[in-house]
Design an enzyme around this catalytic site. Sequence first.
Site, PDB file in Angstrom:
ATOM      1  N   PHE A  46      43.460  30.687  41.737  1.00  0.00           N
ATOM      2  CA  PHE A  46      44.933  30.707  41.726  1.00  0.00           C
ATOM      3  C   PHE A  46      45.494  31.449  40.524  1.00  0.00           C
ATOM      4  CE2 PHE A  46      47.043  28.016  38.559  1.00  0.00           C
ATOM      5  CZ  PHE A  46      45.954  27.444  37.931  1.00  0.00           C
ATOM      6  N   LYS A  47      44.676  31.689  39.495  1.00  0.00           N
ATOM      7  CA  LYS A  47      45.173  32.384  38.303  1.00  0.00           C
ATOM      8  C   LYS A  47      45.750  33.767  38.663  1.00  0.00           C
ATOM      9  CE  LYS A  47      43.167  29.493  34.980  1.00  0.00           C
ATOM     10  NZ  LYS A  47      42.507  28.534  35.825  1.00  0.00           N
ATOM     11  N   ASP A  48      45.249  34.361  39.762  1.00  0.00           N
ATOM     12  CA  ASP A  48      45.785  35.655  40.193  1.00  0.00           C
ATOM     13  C   ASP A  48      47.277  35.585  40.526  1.00  0.00           C
ATOM     14  OD1 ASP A  48      43.321  37.038  40.075  1.00  0.00           O
ATOM     15  OD2 ASP A  48      42.782  36.404  42.099  1.00  0.00           O
TER      16      ASP A  48
END
Length: 468
Positions: A112-114
Amino acid sequence: MMYLSTRGDPTERRFCDILLEGLAPDGGLYLPLRYPRVDAATLERWRGLSYAGLAFEILSLYIDDIPAADLRALVDRTYTEAVFGTPEITPLKPLEPGLALQALSNGPTLAFKDMAMQLLGQLFEYELGRRGEPLNILGATSGDTGSAAEYAMRGKRGVKVFMLSPHGRMSPFQQAQMFSLQDANIHNLAVRGVFDDCQDIVKAVSADLAFKRRHHIGTVNSINWARLLAQVVYYFAGWFQATRDGAERVSFAVPSGNFGNICAGHVARCMGLPIHRLVLATNENDVLDEFFRTGRYRPRGSAETHETSSPSMDISKASNFERFVFDVLGRDAGRTRSLFGPALAERGEFVLAPQEFARLAEFGFVSGRSTHADRIATIRATHATHGVTVDPHTADGLKVARERREPGETMLVLETALPAKFAATIVEALGHEPARPPATVGIEALPKRGELVPADVETVKAYIASHA
Ligand SMILES: *Cc1c(COP(=O)(O)O)cnc(C)c1O
């Protein structure tokens, strides 16, 4: 919108003043002066928007020093089907009535960091271009953050990345993701040491202010406000999808480490998004679960931090947590400073006063904890019942979501990574390798680009000086 520090620094700042910053000069974290309120009519108007359209509306409430047309172009370039795999960007994957995953991990690095980092790449390139300045991002990673930063910054004008990682200690997949990048502005330094050695080197380089200034050194750590703001958007997107499908009371379950992801949910709720509850899930590193149960915050030392099979949640101290506590304390900067300042390092913990603890209830938080055995059992059961493979972090969220769910409540579990990233645990649970997105098949065999260095500050500085 102006921004303040949780510890009371009176300087007034706008969005682009804090975009490239980490901590405020007084050691606090940046927050907007107030949370803009979104009323029911606005929510209904936003319901029909694309993800990029929604992101633009939300970001516009917080950013007034980038012209609207430019901001619109930046978000349109970020949140595309080509980058995130589906037109919804964060689609729901229903498991059973009242329980769904929200897919946040279909970006380039499968975590999810993207969602935030891809936007940060666009914002950094834009702002550095306006200022005519370069930036050299220095970071240490044990996995997800480093690769997300590199994929966001690759090929961006004015930005170079110097990422330290512990040699031979990341999974082969994670190593290949980073070291196969051939972009000239990405520098992977494999350090002969452990993650803490990498982090110590970053701290030592950052502490040399003359070096830092001369080489325009910056970071992209999880306390960056722009990252948190970008994450607010998917809470709205998830709520719109669930309520369209008939849900009345929508809650989010969030696998948590540094409290960045769930803090974005807190901000969305403070803006008026009708989130029923925010369910915080930890692994064996349960600092935050302890806090929500008892009001005691006791960060752990590295000796007390367990290495688990959901490694991105192996934190000893939740770096975004001060933002939430500041709000719980009625935004009292003096009280926040007295809890988080030097006293915390001295005493090793703080305990909320009873009336402060009572106020927690207004914020909708509940918590729970998950262990290795829970993860394995959850991965197995979800595969057997629904034919869906979840990654170990998402499994922690799912376990706590099931434990906490009330009748009539719809629980959206944030999927924070794809199982392909954590194959060993999937093999342990299911006896077979997880499926891989086509773009990542065979990446271990690609040519690698990087530099093997000793765990030595001067060597790293010399490398930066000759490549920055
Ligand atoms: C970073 C990360 C987390 C923890 O998120 P925080 O914002 O630090 O709470 C959970 N799962 C995965 C897969 C991550 O990469």
